[in-house]
Design a protein around this motif. Structure first.
Motif, PDB file in Angstrom:
ATOM      1  N   HIS A  20      -9.578  30.284  12.414  1.00 35.97           N
ATOM      2  CA  HIS A  20      -9.039  28.929  12.494  1.00 35.97           C
ATOM      3  C   HIS A  20      -7.662  28.897  11.831  1.00 35.97           C
ATOM      4  CE1 HIS A  20     -12.679  26.663  13.883  1.00 35.97           C
ATOM      5  NE2 HIS A  20     -13.213  27.828  13.551  1.00 35.97           N
ATOM      6  N   VAL A  21      -6.686  28.387  12.556  1.00 35.95           N
ATOM      7  CA  VAL A  21      -5.325  28.291  12.046  1.00 35.95           C
ATOM      8  C   VAL A  21      -4.848  26.844  12.194  1.00 35.95           C
ATOM      9  CG1 VAL A  21      -4.369  29.005  14.276  1.00 35.95           C
ATOM     10  CG2 VAL A  21      -2.977  29.207  12.211  1.00 35.95           C
ATOM     11  N   VAL A  22      -4.250  26.330  11.131  1.00 35.21           N
ATOM     12  CA  VAL A  22      -3.724  24.965  11.122  1.00 35.21           C
ATOM     13  C   VAL A  22      -2.211  25.041  11.271  1.00 35.21           C
ATOM     14  CG1 VAL A  22      -3.538  22.804   9.838  1.00 35.21           C
ATOM     15  CG2 VAL A  22      -5.611  24.199   9.650  1.00 35.21           C
ATOM     16  N   VAL A  23      -1.682  24.356  12.274  1.00 36.38           N
ATOM     17  CA  VAL A  23      -0.248  24.357  12.561  1.00 36.38           C
ATOM     18  C   VAL A  23       0.283  22.937  12.373  1.00 36.38           C
ATOM     19  CG1 VAL A  23       1.527  24.818  14.296  1.00 36.38           C
ATOM     20  CG2 VAL A  23      -0.556  26.225  14.236  1.00 36.38           C
ATOM     21  N   HIS A  24       1.349  22.815  11.576  1.00 37.16           N
ATOM     22  CA  HIS A  24       1.960  21.506  11.367  1.00 37.16           C
ATOM     23  C   HIS A  24       3.242  21.380  12.181  1.00 37.16           C
ATOM     24  CE1 HIS A  24       4.675  18.670   9.074  1.00 37.16           C
ATOM     25  NE2 HIS A  24       3.645  17.901   9.433  1.00 37.16           N
ATOM     26  N   GLU A  25       3.333  20.286  12.906  1.00 41.72           N
ATOM     27  CA  GLU A  25       4.541  20.013  13.682  1.00 41.72           C
ATOM     28  C   GLU A  25       5.568  19.328  12.786  1.00 41.72           C
ATOM     29  OE1 GLU A  25       2.183  19.175  17.919  1.00 41.72           O
ATOM     30  OE2 GLU A  25       2.911  17.507  16.682  1.00 41.72           O
ATOM     31  N   ALA A  26       6.700  20.005  12.566  1.00 42.23           N
ATOM     32  CA  ALA A  26       7.742  19.395  11.737  1.00 42.23           C
ATOM     33  C   ALA A  26       8.325  18.167  12.428  1.00 42.23           C
ATOM     34  CB  ALA A  26       8.849  20.401  11.451  1.00 42.23           C
ATOM     35  N   MET A  27       8.366  18.205  13.742  1.00 47.40           N
ATOM     36  CA  MET A  27       8.791  17.065  14.560  1.00 47.40           C
ATOM     37  C   MET A  27       8.003  17.117  15.861  1.00 47.40           C
ATOM     38  SD  MET A  27      12.535  18.451  15.742  1.00 47.40           S
ATOM     39  CE  MET A  27      13.022  18.681  14.039  1.00 47.40           C
ATOM     40  N   THR A  28       7.980  16.011  16.552  1.00 45.14           N
ATOM     41  CA  THR A  28       7.214  15.962  17.793  1.00 45.14           C
ATOM     42  C   THR A  28       7.807  16.923  18.813  1.00 45.14           C
ATOM     43  OG1 THR A  28       6.689  13.638  17.393  1.00 45.14           O
ATOM     44  CG2 THR A  28       6.373  14.476  19.624  1.00 45.14           C
ATOM     45  N   PRO A  29       7.011  17.895  19.283  1.00 47.97           N
ATOM     46  CA  PRO A  29       7.551  18.904  20.194  1.00 47.97           C
ATOM     47  C   PRO A  29       7.680  18.369  21.621  1.00 47.97           C
ATOM     48  CG  PRO A  29       5.228  19.310  19.820  1.00 47.97           C
ATOM     49  CD  PRO A  29       5.601  18.151  18.946  1.00 47.97           C
ATOM     50  N   ASP A  30       8.451  19.107  22.429  1.00 50.88           N
ATOM     51  CA  ASP A  30       8.562  18.756  23.838  1.00 50.88           C
ATOM     52  C   ASP A  30       7.387  19.358  24.597  1.00 50.88           C
ATOM     53  OD1 ASP A  30       9.114  21.438  23.966  1.00 50.88           O
ATOM     54  OD2 ASP A  30      11.252  21.183  24.413  1.00 50.88           O
ATOM     55  N   ALA A  31       7.462  19.351  25.903  1.00 54.70           N
ATOM     56  CA  ALA A  31       6.342  19.831  26.724  1.00 54.70           C
ATOM     57  C   ALA A  31       6.032  21.303  26.450  1.00 54.70           C
ATOM     58  CB  ALA A  31       6.660  19.610  28.203  1.00 54.70           C
ATOM     59  N   ARG A  32       7.064  22.104  26.216  1.00 58.53           N
ATOM     60  CA  ARG A  32       6.810  23.521  25.947  1.00 58.53           C
ATOM     61  C   ARG A  32       6.083  23.709  24.622  1.00 58.53           C
ATOM     62  NH1 ARG A  32      12.690  25.916  26.169  1.00 58.53           N
ATOM     63  NH2 ARG A  32      12.938  24.026  24.903  1.00 58.53           N
ATOM     64  N   GLY A  33       6.440  22.913  23.634  1.00 57.71           N
ATOM     65  CA  GLY A  33       5.822  23.045  22.316  1.00 57.71           C
ATOM     66  C   GLY A  33       4.427  22.479  22.238  1.00 57.71           C
ATOM     67  N   ARG A  34       4.050  21.686  23.235  1.00 57.43           N
ATOM     68  CA  ARG A  34       2.697  21.133  23.222  1.00 57.43           C
ATOM     69  C   ARG A  34       1.674  22.059  23.863  1.00 57.43           C
ATOM     70  NH1 ARG A  34       5.685  16.290  24.253  1.00 57.43           N
ATOM     71  NH2 ARG A  34       5.408  16.511  26.517  1.00 57.43           N
ATOM     72  N   LYS A  35       2.121  23.167  24.386  1.00 55.37           N
ATOM     73  CA  LYS A  35       1.196  24.126  24.985  1.00 55.37           C
ATOM     74  C   LYS A  35       0.504  24.937  23.885  1.00 55.37           C
ATOM     75  CE  LYS A  35       3.737  24.701  29.320  1.00 55.37           C
ATOM     76  NZ  LYS A  35       4.433  25.674  30.219  1.00 55.37           N
ATOM     77  N   PRO A  36      -0.685  25.455  24.160  1.00 54.30           N
ATOM     78  CA  PRO A  36      -1.402  26.237  23.147  1.00 54.30           C
ATOM     79  C   PRO A  36      -0.626  27.492  22.758  1.00 54.30           C
ATOM     80  CG  PRO A  36      -2.866  25.618  24.950  1.00 54.30           C
ATOM     81  CD  PRO A  36      -1.484  25.271  25.394  1.00 54.30           C
TER      82      PRO A  36
ATOM     83  N   GLN B 240      -2.995  25.771   1.639  1.00 55.54           N
ATOM     84  CA  GLN B 240      -2.081  24.680   1.961  1.00 55.54           C
ATOM     85  C   GLN B 240      -1.210  25.112   3.141  1.00 55.54           C
ATOM     86  OE1 GLN B 240      -1.624  21.437  -0.550  1.00 55.54           O
ATOM     87  NE2 GLN B 240      -3.638  22.147   0.128  1.00 55.54           N
ATOM     88  N   VAL B 241      -0.842  24.153   3.977  1.00 55.18           N
ATOM     89  CA  VAL B 241       0.007  24.454   5.125  1.00 55.18           C
ATOM     90  C   VAL B 241       1.441  24.031   4.805  1.00 55.18           C
ATOM     91  CG1 VAL B 241      -0.544  22.247   6.245  1.00 55.18           C
ATOM     92  CG2 VAL B 241       0.348  24.146   7.603  1.00 55.18           C
ATOM     93  N   PRO B 242       2.435  24.910   4.993  1.00 59.48           N
ATOM     94  CA  PRO B 242       3.825  24.527   4.754  1.00 59.48           C
ATOM     95  C   PRO B 242       4.301  23.512   5.805  1.00 59.48           C
ATOM     96  CG  PRO B 242       3.554  26.930   4.765  1.00 59.48           C
ATOM     97  CD  PRO B 242       2.303  26.345   5.333  1.00 59.48           C
ATOM     98  N   ARG B 243       5.292  22.751   5.450  1.00 58.35           N
ATOM     99  CA  ARG B 243       5.861  21.800   6.406  1.00 58.35           C
ATOM    100  C   ARG B 243       6.479  22.574   7.581  1.00 58.35           C
ATOM    101  NH1 ARG B 243       7.619  16.608   6.411  1.00 58.35           N
ATOM    102  NH2 ARG B 243       7.075  16.409   4.196  1.00 58.35           N
ATOM    103  N   GLY B 244       6.036  22.251   8.773  1.00 61.25           N
ATOM    104  CA  GLY B 244       6.534  22.939   9.957  1.00 61.25           C
ATOM    105  C   GLY B 244       6.018  24.360  10.108  1.00 61.25           C
TER     106      GLY B 244
ATOM    107  N   ALA C 180      -0.072  32.496   5.180  1.00 61.27           N
ATOM    108  CA  ALA C 180       0.649  31.297   5.600  1.00 61.27           C
ATOM    109  C   ALA C 180       1.983  31.689   6.222  1.00 61.27           C
ATOM    110  CB  ALA C 180       0.866  30.356   4.416  1.00 61.27           C
ATOM    111  N   VAL C 181       2.470  30.852   7.119  1.00 59.55           N
ATOM    112  CA  VAL C 181       3.751  31.067   7.796  1.00 59.55           C
ATOM    113  C   VAL C 181       4.634  29.867   7.490  1.00 59.55           C
ATOM    114  CG1 VAL C 181       4.896  31.430  10.003  1.00 59.55           C
ATOM    115  CG2 VAL C 181       2.625  32.372   9.636  1.00 59.55           C
ATOM    116  N   ARG C 182       5.849  30.149   7.017  1.00 60.38           N
ATOM    117  CA  ARG C 182       6.743  29.060   6.614  1.00 60.38           C
ATOM    118  C   ARG C 182       7.239  28.226   7.780  1.00 60.38           C
ATOM    119  NH1 ARG C 182       5.869  27.607   1.588  1.00 60.38           N
ATOM    120  NH2 ARG C 182       5.710  29.414   0.207  1.00 60.38           N
ATOM    121  N   SER C 183       7.468  28.888   8.909  1.00 53.74           N
ATOM    122  CA  SER C 183       8.028  28.165  10.064  1.00 53.74           C
ATOM    123  C   SER C 183       7.401  28.680  11.346  1.00 53.74           C
ATOM    124  CB  SER C 183       9.545  28.331  10.145  1.00 53.74           C
ATOM    125  OG  SER C 183      10.175  27.787   8.995  1.00 53.74           O
ATOM    126  N   VAL C 184       6.966  27.763  12.190  1.00 52.85           N
ATOM    127  CA  VAL C 184       6.482  28.074  13.526  1.00 52.85           C
ATOM    128  C   VAL C 184       7.303  27.248  14.504  1.00 52.85           C
ATOM    129  CG1 VAL C 184       4.532  28.040  15.112  1.00 52.85           C
ATOM    130  CG2 VAL C 184       4.162  28.578  12.700  1.00 52.85           C
TER     131      VAL C 184
END
Length: 366
Positions: free
Chosen positions: A159-175, A211-215, A235-239
């Motif tokens: 299980h991985v938790v991903v935080h969206e720093a901003m609302t993604p476009d159509a490409r970013g909403r894909k799995p 804890q999940v980093p921002r973004g 943890a990954v700082r940026s996705v």
């Protein structure tokens, strides 16, 4: 959170494991058609469906398949489908290779299940979430906390938790799973947090120790009671949710699968069944098994022969000892038995009585 004190065996590096729930119709027929199609195409070497149990209420059906991955490495996999009336059939898939598992190899799940968007086999058991989809976190804080607790306690998946720093476009909403190596795609449950959920998510994650980093993203621990992640180890700082491959996240997930971690509850039975109840043997394996059986029978016969010889030798020694004892006993002098007084006849008793009376009269005469 309550933790289990039971120490579970470590996850073998040669093993690929997954567990899920099928919510569509005819899961067994789906597996049969998929295996037959791959066998006809030469993708797999062979498959086997062992005979069903004679009992009419048999709840489990087993399928076995064998195939080769690059460099000629052989993979053996065993799928068990367990009937479940209320929530749908559950399945357990264990695969093992001749060397440590490479996440770039084909996913064992696609050997048994079709990898199409409408296939309904990819639901995580404790959470009900899908493996090949984006799963939005609930808005309710308590529901979110309960979801993470279930994911850590009972899931075989990552299980991985991903935080969206901003609302993604159509490409970013894909799995993101679509961009993972093949063997990772069907083992990862992706939880997606909206930009405004960061504080609530990290409040809920305190219970599981990460804890999940921002973004960024974080991988949840493998099991309660196990050694938890230290700081941001997984943890990954940026996705970047722009359709590009999340290289940092893939590296963390690959490192997580290779890390020393306990087997999920019940997974040890699946690995044992794969190793000890395997029935789909190649010709070479059949010959090797027959040779092993011949060697085993020869050893057993030799042991029986040795036991028979030892028993015969012991019997002969016992017979010799008994004969020697009898000969020694015969050579010894027989001890004299004390003679018993002869029996006195009534006539002798009468004579003695008359003699006593005669003697008495002689004494009384003048």
């Amino acid at each position: 959170m309550q933790t289990s004190s039971t120490v579970r065996p470590p996850f073998p590096l040669t093993v690929w494991l997954a567990r899920g729930r099928h919510t569509g119709p005819d899961p067994l027929d789906t597996v049969r058609r998929t295996l037959r199609r791959l066998k006809d195409a030469g993708t797999i070497d062979d498959f086997l469906e062992p005979a069903e149990a004679e009992a009419e209420d048999a709840r489990e059906q087993v399928f076995e398949a064998r195939w080769r991955v690059p460099e000629g490495v052989t993979v053996r996999a065993r799928l068990t489908v367990v009937a479940e009336a209320e929530t749908g059939p559950e399945w357990v898939l264990a695969a093992e290779a001749d060397r440590p598992w490479d996440q770039g190899w084909p996913s064992p799940a696609t050997v048994f299940w079709p990898d199409t968007p409408d296939a309904e086999w990819d639901h995580d058991v404790p959470t009900g979430l899908r493996l090949r989809d984006v799963n939005r976190l609930p808005e309710d804080d308590k529901a979110m906390r309960r979801l993470f607790r279930d994911a850590v306690r009972g899931s075989w998946n990552i299980h991985v938790v991903v935080h969206e720093a901003m609302t993604p476009d159509a490409r970013g909403r894909k799995p993101l799973a679509q961009l993972f190596p093949e063997s990772l795609r069907h083992r990862v449950v992706e939880h997606r947090a909206a930009p405004q959920q960061l504080r609530a998510v990290n409040w809920a994650l305190k219970e599981v120790g990460v804890q999940v980093p921002r973004g960024g993203a974080v991988v949840l621990p493998a099991a309660p009671g196990a050694s938890r992640h230290g700081g941001d180890e997984f943890a990954v700082r940026s996705v970047f949710l722009d359709g590009s491959q999340p290289s940092d996240l893939v590296e963390v997930l690959t490192r997580f699968t290779a890390a020393q971690r306990p087997l999920p509850e019940g997974a040890g039975d699946a690995v044992t069944a794969l190793r000890e109840q395997w029935r789909l043997l190649s010709l070479e394996e059949e010959l090797a098994r027959e040779r092993a059986l011949v060697a085993m029978y020869a050893e057993a016969l030799d042991a029986m022969t040795q036991s028979r010889d030892l028993y015969r030798e012991a019997a002969e020694r016992a017979h010799e000892a008994l004969t020697a004892y009898r000969e020694t006993a015969a050579a010894l002098p027989v001890p004299e038995q004390p003679s018993s007084p002869a029996a006195t006849s009534p006539f002798q008793q009468l004579t003695r009585t008359l003699e006593r009376l005669k003697g008495a009269r002689t004494k009384d005469a003048p």
